[in-house]
Design an enzyme around this catalytic site. Sequence first.
Site, PDB file in Angstrom:
ATOM      1  N   ASP A 186       0.834  -1.205   0.000  1.00  0.00           N
ATOM      2  CA  ASP A 186       0.000   0.000   0.000  1.00  0.00           C
ATOM      3  C   ASP A 186       0.870   1.257   0.000  1.00  0.00           C
ATOM      4  OD1 ASP A 186      -2.232  -1.584   0.129  1.00  0.00           O
ATOM      5  OD2 ASP A 186      -2.418  -1.451   2.314  1.00  0.00           O
TER       6      ASP A 186
HETATM    7  N1  URA Z   1      -1.509  -6.082   3.689  1.00  0.00           N
HETATM    8  C1  URA Z   1      -1.954  -4.805   3.693  1.00  0.00           C
HETATM    9  O1  URA Z   1      -2.965  -4.501   4.309  1.00  0.00           O
HETATM   10  N2  URA Z   1      -1.254  -3.888   2.995  1.00  0.00           N
HETATM   11  C2  URA Z   1      -0.109  -4.168   2.334  1.00  0.00           C
HETATM   12  O2  URA Z   1       0.479  -3.268   1.727  1.00  0.00           O
HETATM   13  C3  URA Z   1       0.340  -5.497   2.348  1.00  0.00           C
HETATM   14  C4  URA Z   1      -0.377  -6.442   3.032  1.00  0.00           C
END
Ligand code: URA
Length: 254
Positions: A111
């Site tokens: 993310d």
């Molecule tokens: N899980 C999440 O919530 N975000 C990420 O970036 C990776 C795994």
Amino acid sequence: MKAERDAGGERLARFLARTGTASRRHAEELIREGRVTVNGKAVLDPGTNVDAKKDAVKVDGRRVKPAPPVYLILHKPRLVLSSMEDPRGRPCVGDLLSGIKGKPYPVGRLDFDAEGLLFCTNDGDLAHRIIHPRYRVRKVYHVKVKGVPDKKVIDRLRNGVVLDGKKTAPAGVSILKRGDRNCWLRMTLYEGRNRQVKRMLELFRYPVLKLKRVALGPLALEGLPRGAYRKLRPAEVEKLRAALEGVDKAGRRL
Ligand code: URA
């Protein structure tokens, strides 16, 4: 596969994946759609053998050749997109990888507000296998959450919870560091659903404050500064390949 190449040929779909044009599956589609020619003739069978040294392969009329493979890990900082470019001009992984030959791209994503290990390569075949759920590649996260989940919640996270109508695979979950108002968890997942860590914890009302991926398969982030990347040693690539071998079509370890 190497032996097949050394013997003077390889499947066209695999060749296209090595050029970075597409994953092997997408390459098969391109071939069936008649968009690929070998020495000027349209070829519709993805199993056709080609020789990278002798045959001229074109996709939509453009010659494609395999670039030498590049394998690296990047420490993606927070507030950087896991993409090569962004139409809105936000900082992205492409900015951090500019100047590297062979056009490696991130495999999977983190993310925008997460940081940590991103594996990048131009080897479409390996990239495809890393992302494919069948191979159940291990991903390890350090997660700071608001509050401190009790044993019951941790057990439920470990055993699997329902996201989008489907139970998550068994996961490793443990408390790394406990504070009064928040804590750090270590979570090991074997699948990569969208925002999985955050959504699993949100189900129990534990908002994620920080998220960092510290390992992917046999690769570890340790020692790599934020924003930096390093090329993998051949032995590390071999280890990664080995971790992807020995899995049958249903995803069972052989
Ligand atoms: N899980 C999440 O919530 N975000 C990420 O970036 C990776 C795994």
